[in-house]
Design an enzyme around this catalytic site. Structure first.
Site, PDB file in Angstrom:
ATOM      1  N   GLU A  26       0.831  -1.211   0.000  1.00 31.47           N
ATOM      2  CA  GLU A  26       0.000   0.000   0.000  1.00 31.47           C
ATOM      3  C   GLU A  26       0.863   1.258   0.000  1.00 31.47           C
ATOM      4  OE1 GLU A  26      -0.959   1.741   3.567  1.00 31.47           O
ATOM      5  OE2 GLU A  26      -1.001  -0.109   4.741  1.00 31.47           O
ATOM      6  N   LYS A 161      -4.591  -2.504  14.071  1.00 25.68           N
ATOM      7  CA  LYS A 161      -3.852  -1.456  14.779  1.00 25.68           C
ATOM      8  C   LYS A 161      -4.401  -1.362  16.202  1.00 25.68           C
ATOM      9  CE  LYS A 161      -2.561   1.053  10.678  1.00 25.68           C
ATOM     10  NZ  LYS A 161      -3.471   0.857   9.545  1.00 25.68           N
TER      11      LYS A 161
END
Length: 307
Positions: A26, A161
């Protein structure tokens, strides 16, 4: 039709035609994940790790309204320098970034979309988005999760996360039928730490076993990806209590400042970096290196099965 929008580099295109292993990467991690020049250096190191493993890296971004698969060194530098001026682009944003001929940094969701359009099945990243803390009221849920339900790309990450609500993230993925696998672990890693207190659906110890499960899934037409939780190497993991306190303080500050939506993750990660005096950034870089190594092994095993 797709040629109008999609530009695949010669190297990646040839690798795909020859069924060579390719790993998608990404670009939000470059533009929004860390400051320049660290971001560009890290992205180039990531590509080198993949090459050393015997696979081909395909960093994905939108440049001048084109979906680019496989970036040059100059393009990576350009994204690194522009940083947060580049639009963080998820599924909903793609049509407008293309129509306006802008630059866009791809999130987990949009990287999966573009990888899938190009025919790439494995993606290595830092961590996935998920259900934000307090989502019962805010409904703040990352588009990454819906993408994992819909798009046939496996995502190797260090878990969700840790600024997120990991329990609710797992509940959402379960509802959507997305397998959450621990690579050499029974527990989903929590980004900066190897443990989260939450069990994965399956533990897998080799890339070959992972590739076989993915092949079976997609051969049966069971659409969607897979979350491969790969723990941060022990020597780089952060102290659980320190990082938990840093995250709680950052979340509190974001609430007080009214920071929400797509701004919240970059804000929280930057805040945690400040509180931990930069240690979290180093941990973030190391876990990405570790994930792309596993993603490379997985891509290699998948390409063998598809011969």
């Amino acid at each position: 039709m797709l040629e109008k929008y999609l530009e695949i580099s010669k190297e990646v295109s040839e690798a795909l035609k020859e069924n060579k292993p390719v790993v998608a990467l990404e670009s939000t991690i470059i533009s929004h994940g860390m400051p320049y020049p660290k971001n560009a250096e890290t992205a180039l190191n990531v590509e080198k790790i993949i090459r050393d493993k015997g696979a081909i890296p395909a960093t994905i971004a939108i440049l001048n309204g084109k979906l680019k698969v496989g970036l040059t060194k100059d393009e990576i530098e350009y994204l690194g320098k522009k940083g947060k001026e580049v639009v963080k682009t998820s599924r909903r944003d793609i049509p407008f970034i293309l129509a306006k001929k802008l630059d866009g940094a791809t999130t987990v969701a949009s990287t999966m979309i573009v990888a899938n359009l190009a025919g790439i099945k494995v993606f290595g990243t830092g961590g996935i988005g998920g259900v934000h803390r307090g989502a019962q009221e805010s409904f703040d849920i990352s588009a990454d999760l819906q993408e994992l339900a819909n798009t046939n790309v496996a995502v190797v990450c260090a878990g969700a996360k840790s600024i997120l609500d990991i329990g609710l993230t797992l509940e959402y993925l379960e509802t959507q039928g997305v397998p959450v696998v621990g690579f050499g672990t029974e527990e989903l890693p929590a980004f900066y730490t190897r443990k989260s207190g939450f069990k994965v659906d399956y533990r897998v110890d080799t890339a070959k076993e992972l590739a076989e499960a993915l092949k079976a899934k997609w051969d049966l037409g069971l659409k969607g990806g897979m979350v491969v939780g790969n723990p941060i190497p022990e020597e780089y993991q952060m102290d659980y209590d320190t990082i938990t306190k840093a995250i709680n303080d950052a979340v509190k500050e974001a609430e007080e400042k009214g920071i929400k939506g797509k701004e919240s993750t970059p804000f929280l990660l930057a805040k945690v970096k400040d509180i931990t005096k930069g240690k979290s950034l180093e941990a973030n870089i190391q876990l990405v290196y570790n994930n792309v190594a596993v993603a490379s092994d997985l891509a290699i095993e998948l390409s063998k099965l598809n011969k």
